[in-house]
Design a protein around this motif. Structure first.
Motif, PDB file in Angstrom:
ATOM      1  N   UNK A 148      44.816  41.137  52.027  1.00 17.66           N
ATOM      2  CA  UNK A 148      43.775  41.916  51.359  1.00 17.66           C
ATOM      3  C   UNK A 148      44.358  42.504  50.082  1.00 17.66           C
ATOM      4  N   UNK A 149      43.561  42.507  49.017  1.00 16.64           N
ATOM      5  CA  UNK A 149      44.052  42.909  47.703  1.00 16.64           C
ATOM      6  C   UNK A 149      43.182  44.006  47.097  1.00 16.64           C
ATOM      7  N   UNK A 150      43.846  44.876  46.347  1.00 22.87           N
ATOM      8  CA  UNK A 150      43.186  45.802  45.432  1.00 22.87           C
ATOM      9  C   UNK A 150      44.258  46.310  44.471  1.00 22.87           C
ATOM     10  N   UNK A 151      43.841  46.972  43.409  1.00 20.73           N
ATOM     11  CA  UNK A 151      44.799  47.492  42.437  1.00 20.73           C
ATOM     12  C   UNK A 151      45.646  48.587  43.073  1.00 20.73           C
ATOM     13  N   UNK A 152      46.918  48.649  42.688  1.00 25.92           N
ATOM     14  CA  UNK A 152      47.836  49.622  43.282  1.00 25.92           C
ATOM     15  C   UNK A 152      47.530  51.042  42.829  1.00 25.92           C
ATOM     16  N   UNK A 153      47.209  51.216  41.552  1.00 27.79           N
ATOM     17  CA  UNK A 153      46.881  52.524  40.990  1.00 27.79           C
ATOM     18  C   UNK A 153      45.800  52.331  39.935  1.00 27.79           C
ATOM     19  N   UNK A 154      45.306  53.431  39.413  1.00 31.04           N
ATOM     20  CA  UNK A 154      44.299  53.318  38.354  1.00 31.04           C
ATOM     21  C   UNK A 154      44.914  52.712  37.092  1.00 31.04           C
ATOM     22  N   UNK A 155      46.171  53.049  36.815  1.00 32.09           N
ATOM     23  CA  UNK A 155      46.836  52.460  35.648  1.00 32.09           C
ATOM     24  C   UNK A 155      47.053  50.968  35.872  1.00 32.09           C
ATOM     25  N   UNK A 156      47.432  50.599  37.102  1.00 29.72           N
ATOM     26  CA  UNK A 156      47.605  49.182  37.413  1.00 29.72           C
ATOM     27  C   UNK A 156      46.287  48.428  37.246  1.00 29.72           C
ATOM     28  N   UNK A 157      45.179  49.073  37.622  1.00 31.71           N
ATOM     29  CA  UNK A 157      43.869  48.432  37.445  1.00 31.71           C
ATOM     30  C   UNK A 157      43.571  48.236  35.964  1.00 31.71           C
ATOM     31  N   UNK A 158      43.958  49.213  35.156  1.00 30.93           N
ATOM     32  CA  UNK A 158      43.793  49.061  33.712  1.00 30.93           C
ATOM     33  C   UNK A 158      44.604  47.900  33.173  1.00 30.93           C
ATOM     34  N   UNK A 159      45.811  47.705  33.714  1.00 41.86           N
ATOM     35  CA  UNK A 159      46.641  46.571  33.300  1.00 41.86           C
ATOM     36  C   UNK A 159      45.965  45.255  33.656  1.00 41.86           C
ATOM     37  N   UNK A 160      45.397  45.176  34.858  1.00 43.08           N
ATOM     38  CA  UNK A 160      44.719  43.947  35.289  1.00 43.08           C
ATOM     39  C   UNK A 160      43.537  43.643  34.376  1.00 43.08           C
ATOM     40  N   UNK A 161      42.763  44.669  34.038  1.00 37.67           N
ATOM     41  CA  UNK A 161      41.609  44.463  33.155  1.00 37.67           C
ATOM     42  C   UNK A 161      42.059  44.069  31.749  1.00 37.67           C
ATOM     43  N   UNK A 162      43.175  44.648  31.295  1.00 39.00           N
ATOM     44  CA  UNK A 162      43.701  44.283  29.979  1.00 39.00           C
ATOM     45  C   UNK A 162      44.135  42.823  29.953  1.00 39.00           C
ATOM     46  N   UNK A 163      44.777  42.371  31.032  1.00 46.11           N
ATOM     47  CA  UNK A 163      45.163  40.962  31.110  1.00 46.11           C
ATOM     48  C   UNK A 163      43.929  40.061  31.073  1.00 46.11           C
TER      49      UNK A 163
END
Length: 405
Positions: A148-163
């Motif tokens: 199961x997956x989700x972003x580790x932190x809110x900053x990590x989620x921002x990194x994923x969206x930036x990618x």
């Protein structure tokens, strides 16, 4: 006998073929999605995953409704514009990763959120594998052992969206992969932070720090080094090194063995002739003695990857009265050599021979005693016009003093 109505009774004024008359009534999209979802649950078994099983943003089965459109338009990824089609498909997967505030989901559900179907699950898992290496995912295990997956932190989620944005627009995250600047010492600012070689050097250093000697190297190389020693005025021992602009450090004269070098000794002779000014190895007057062979595991400051070096150290002795120094050459003290740092602050790459009796101090000088002042003659030969100007200036000063008398 019950008579079936003829074709003319189906729709007034329109002809209906046999296939249309015998086909079952059409379902709406909502009805089709419900049936497909029921079939999927029956085939795979219902998993007790709480609220994640009722995610309203689209179960994987609902994506099958897009199959006909997907096949007719050249694939789901071909419908986007901007960057490369495959990159945009991955971008949709990245945008579907839940933030840390939402429950983690499995690859199949993630594919559904991205508008894909079960055929794309391997691609989803591959994308999650890359994100996992970057450390931006919170990985869990479902009741059935599924990841199961989700972003580790809110900053990590921002990194994923930036990618995802980079993929959509066809932008590169890391730059300058063609430049050998992996071990740059300069402070990284602006785009220097995004230098590919520096990034590689940093992550390989961290991998080496975490794993130590058990870290598998990604490259190997055979290296030769020459210890060239002189006794300077006052009896101080000095050693010849050369500054390597690519790795940004001083090194002993030497280099990599090439495929066409017959022996490691041939490599040492070739490197001496290439790196020393006006030097041609004389088998009658020059002697190379092997001091030690050893291996060293370190991250290359040129290529940026962890490398296993097989190093052979030689001692050069010559009958030449002097060696001519190039602009990158300099003599350094034994203290600088052993500390690994020159007086100008630059790094010195050197591993002291451990099998040498008496250490470096026990080595005989490479040059005859008369060669102690050779660096002065080397300056005259390298800079004749500057030397002539200095002499003329001194003569002019002497004439001026005599005239004043």
């Amino acid at each position: 006998m019950l008579e079936l109505p003829g074709p003319e009774a189906a729709v007034e004024g329109e002809a209906v073929d046999e296939d249309q008359r015998l086909a079952p009534p059409r379902r709406t999209e909502e009805e089709t999605a419900s049936v497909v979802l029921h079939e999927a649950r029956t085939r795979h078994g219902t998993r007790a995953r709480g609220p994640r099983a009722r995610d309203p943003r689209g179960p994987p089965a609902a994506a099958r409704l897009r199959d006909r459109k997907r096949d007719s338009e050249g694939g789901l990824m071909a419908q986007t514009t901007g960057g490369a089609p495959y990159g945009q498909g991955v971008a949709r997967i990245l945008r579907a990763v839940p933030p840390v505030s939402e429950p983690a989901i499995d690859p199949s559900e993630l594919a559904g959120r991205a508008g894909l179907d079960d055929r794309d699950v391997p691609g989803v898992e591959a994308a999650m594998g890359v994100l996992g290496v970057l450390g931006v995912l919170d990985l869990e295990t479902g009741p059935g052992g599924e990841p199961l997956f989700r972003a580790a932190t809110s900053i990590a989620h921002g990194c994923i969206l930036s990618l995802a944005e980079h993929l959509d627009q066809g932008l590169d995250v890391l730059l300058n992969w063609g430049r050998a600047e992996a071990g740059a010492d300069t402070s990284a600012g602006g785009e220097a932070v995004l230098s590919g070689p520096r990034f590689l050097f940093a992550v390989e250093n961290r991998r080496f720090a975490e794993r130590g000697a058990s870290a598998p190297p990604l490259a190997s190389a055979e290296i030769v080094q020459a210890v060239i020693k002189e006794e300077a005025r006052g009896g101080e021992s000095r050693y010849l090194v050369q500054y390597d602009a690519r790795s940004r450090q001083y090194q002993l004269i030497g280099g990599h063995r090439r495929p066409d070098d017959l022996t490691i000794g041939h490599t040492m002779v070739r490197e001496l002739e290439e790196e020393l000014t006006d030097f041609s190895f004389d088998h009658d007057g020059d002697t190379l003695t092997e001091l030690q062979r050893f291996e060293r595991l370190m991250v290359s400051r040129t290529s940026g990857v962890l490398t296993r070096y097989r190093i052979v150290v030689f001692h050069l002795r010559t009958r030449r009265p002097r060696l001519l120094l190039g602009p990158a050459d300099r003599w350094i003290s034994e203290r600088e050599l052993n500390t690994g740092r020159a007086d100008d602050g630059r790094r010195i790459l050197f591993s002291a021979p451990t099998e040498l009796a008496g250490g470096l101090a026990g080595l005989e000088p490479s040059l005859p005693a008369a060669g102690a002042g050779s660096h002065g003659w080397g300056f005259l030969r390298r800079h004749p016009w500057e030397a002539m100007g200095l002499v003329l200036g001194l003569l002019g000063l002497a004439v001026s003093v005599l005239q004043l008398r």
